[in-house]
Design an enzyme around this catalytic site. Structure first.
Site, short mmCIF file in Angstrom:
data_model
loop_
_atom_site.label_atom_id
_atom_site.label_comp_id
_atom_site.label_asym_id
_atom_site.label_seq_id
_atom_site.Cartn_x
_atom_site.Cartn_y
_atom_site.Cartn_z
N ALA A 130 0.75 -1.21 0.12
CA ALA A 130 -0.01 -0.07 -0.06
C ALA A 130 0.83 1.45 -0.07
CB ALA A 130 -1.03 -0.10 1.33
N CYS A 131 0.36 2.13 -0.81
CA CYS A 131 1.11 3.44 -0.68
C CYS A 131 -0.15 4.36 -0.85
CB CYS A 131 2.30 3.84 -1.67
SG CYS A 131 1.71 4.00 -3.46
N ASP A 132 0.24 5.92 -0.82
CA ASP A 132 -0.67 6.70 -0.85
C ASP A 132 -1.70 6.82 -1.91
OD1 ASP A 132 -2.01 9.25 0.32
OD2 ASP A 132 -0.71 10.51 -1.26
N SER A 136 4.29 1.79 -4.44
CA SER A 136 3.66 0.46 -4.15
C SER A 136 3.57 -0.44 -5.24
CB SER A 136 2.18 0.68 -3.62
OG SER A 136 1.61 1.16 -4.58
N VAL A 182 -3.39 3.16 0.26
CA VAL A 182 -3.53 2.86 1.61
C VAL A 182 -4.82 2.73 2.14
CG1 VAL A 182 -2.75 5.04 2.67
CG2 VAL A 182 -2.25 2.87 3.81
#
Lengths: 405, 102
Positions: B15-17, B23, B46
């Protein structure tokens, strides 16, 4: 070491997470549509009268895409985030209400009315869902969406559109004021620290890009696309780490540089700043130097370069705009490198000079662990971490080319 | 505190922003390492972690949001995007059937 050290605990009031979430929501409306932005940027750069291949027929695409297609996509996506496909449809309909008759591209308006319209449908769905007679579900569903969409579109034409247009004007004149007083570089004081706290997308796609699009629609280019996306500062920081950083981290720097500068994934350099928070000064200095250079040379881009890669920069650089763009990236990298190298004590700061003497790996690990622990205490973190990979040569960088526009 | 045995992991989510940048990069690397163990690797924002994720990997700066988004899933926070020991541990657990908690 057990993995239990890795359990994240929620600290404080979660203010940072809340800000990140709100910003992430704004960015989440824009980022899935970046492909459309790039399509528009390429058509603009190529076919407008001052472009590379002026063509009247193709240039006719530019206006409708920026004033209608892109805001509607944003409103659609915003609606989808709130209430799925139904929300998306109503968000798109409502967005048309504010773009029609507006003087400026209604990005901020779309970000407000898309989710708002979807939220209204969501509430209405919740109210009536248990009261529908069997067999009437589809009729009621379609007409609630239709009625809310139509109502919100009318509200957009009458109320929200003019208000947001006014707000966009105010924000735009604020930016103009900063530019005319040569103060735009000060924005980096806010932008660079916010970036490494993972607010990079929120700031760029949620705030700067929508304003930049408005400016680009009028002037053909905007500097606001370049404030957060400049790949120069990250490159400078990683170069400083490569030459002067803690020895265990030096081997990771080249791969990070390729990912950051050519792949445009700036997140890769954030940990390097978070480990030694004083380096934020280097990022601010480099960012401000880059923005000031862009400003002095009158540089601008036609669309947002996303991801913030040097290739994306070149793809949306207007004809005749190369000099300022390249210079701003180079100066930002150089300034960041110089300041970061200084802050890293040219690799000879207390705790690093012993690196040159013979030390056992354990000692070095201890020292780095202490360093990391200190950095984490500063960032109010409660994990103890082993040093990052000691040159485990298996971190092959991904193909940056896969993400180029 | 949940624990999972690496051999039962079927889906790892990075997960990333925005779910598009870092990600995607990490997921590409992990897919190469975990593909032969029939583990699916996905990358998502995320705030939109799928419910069927067995393990979530994200940067510690986003761990708080991941916890809200996936309250009962194992979350492995990382510190660096290249060669983080926590990622290596996840890979090892899947390959050799060790336990993971988070």
């Amino acid at each position: 070491m057990t993995t239990s050290n890795y359990t994240p605990t929620v600290q404080g009031t979660g203010v940072k997470a809340t800000i990140q979430r709100i910003g992430g929501f704004l960015a989440g409306m824009v980022m899935p549509n970046i492909g459309a932005f790039i399509a528009w940027g390429l058509i603009t750069a190529l076919f407008i009268p001052t472009g590379w291949l002026p063509n009247e027929d193709f240039a006719a695409l530019v206006g409708p895409m920026i004033t209608l297609l892109l805001p509607v996509l944003i409103g659609y996506t915003g609606g989808r985030l709130v209430h799925g496909q139904r929300g998306a449809v109503v968000g798109a309909v409502a967005t048309v209400g504010i773009v029609v008759g507006a003087e400026v591209p209604m990005f901020l308006g779309a970000m407000i009315i898309g989710p708002a319209a979807a939220y209204v449908v969501k509430r209405i769905d919740g109210l009536i869902q248990d009261r529908i007679r069997p067999g009437f579900e589809m009729l009621v569903d379609n007409f609630t969406a239709g009625i809310v969409g139509a109502g919100m579109a009318l509200l957009g034409v009458w109320g929200i559109g003019p208000i947001v247009g006014r707000l966009t004007d105010i924000a735009g004149s604020g930016v103009d004021w900063l530019v005319s007083h040569h103060l735009l570089g000060l924005v980096s004081v806010i932008v660079e620290p916010a970036k490494v706290l993972f607010l990079n997308n929120a700031i760029n796609h949620g705030v700067l890009s929508p304003l930049g699009v408005t400016e680009a629609a009028e002037a053909g280019k905007s500097i606001l696309f370049m404030v957060e996306t400049n790949p120069g500062p990250g490159l400078g920081l990683l170069l400083a780490y490569f030459f002067f950083g803690p020895r265990s981290l030096r081997p990771t720097a080249p791969a990070a540089m390729i990912i950051q500068f050519f792949g445009g994934i700036h997140e890769v350099y954030f940990p390097y700043v978070l480990m030694k928070p004083r380096l934020i000064l280097a990022m601010i200095a480099g960012g401000a130097a880059g923005v000031s250079t862009f400003m002095i040379t009158g540089a601008g881009l036609v669309a947002t370069p996303s991801p913030g890669s040097v290739f994306a920069y070149f793809a949306v650089t207007p004809k005749g705009g190369w000099f300022g763009v390249v210079l701003g990236i180079v100066i930002a990298a150089a300034v960041t490198f110089a300041v970061a190298a200084l802050l890293l004590g040219f690799g000879r700061k207390a705790g690093d000079e012993a690196d040159d003497a013979a030390v056992t790996p354990e000692e070095q690990a201890d020292r780095e662990q202490a360093e990391l622990a200190a950095a984490q205490r500063r960032s109010a973190d409660n994990k103890n971490l082993a040093p990052a990979s000691r040159g485990s040569g298996d971190d092959t960088p991904p193909q940056a080319t896969a993400k180029e526009s | 505190m949940t624990t999972i045995n690496g051999s039962t992991v079927r889906k790892v989510v990075i997960a990333c922003d925005a779910g598009m940048g870092s990600s995607a990069m990490l997921a590409g690397q992990l897919r190469r390492q975990l593909g032969k163990h029939s583990v699916a690797v996905e990358h998502t924002p995320v705030d939109a972690i799928p419910a069927d994720a067995d393990v979530v990997i994200c940067h510690q700066g986003l761990a708080e949001r991941a916890r809200i988004s996936a309250p009962d899933t194992i979350i492995v926070p990382i510190q660096v995007f290249i060669g983080d020991p926590a990622v290596t541990r996840v890979v090892k657990a899947v390959q050799t059937g060790g336990d993971l908690d988070g």
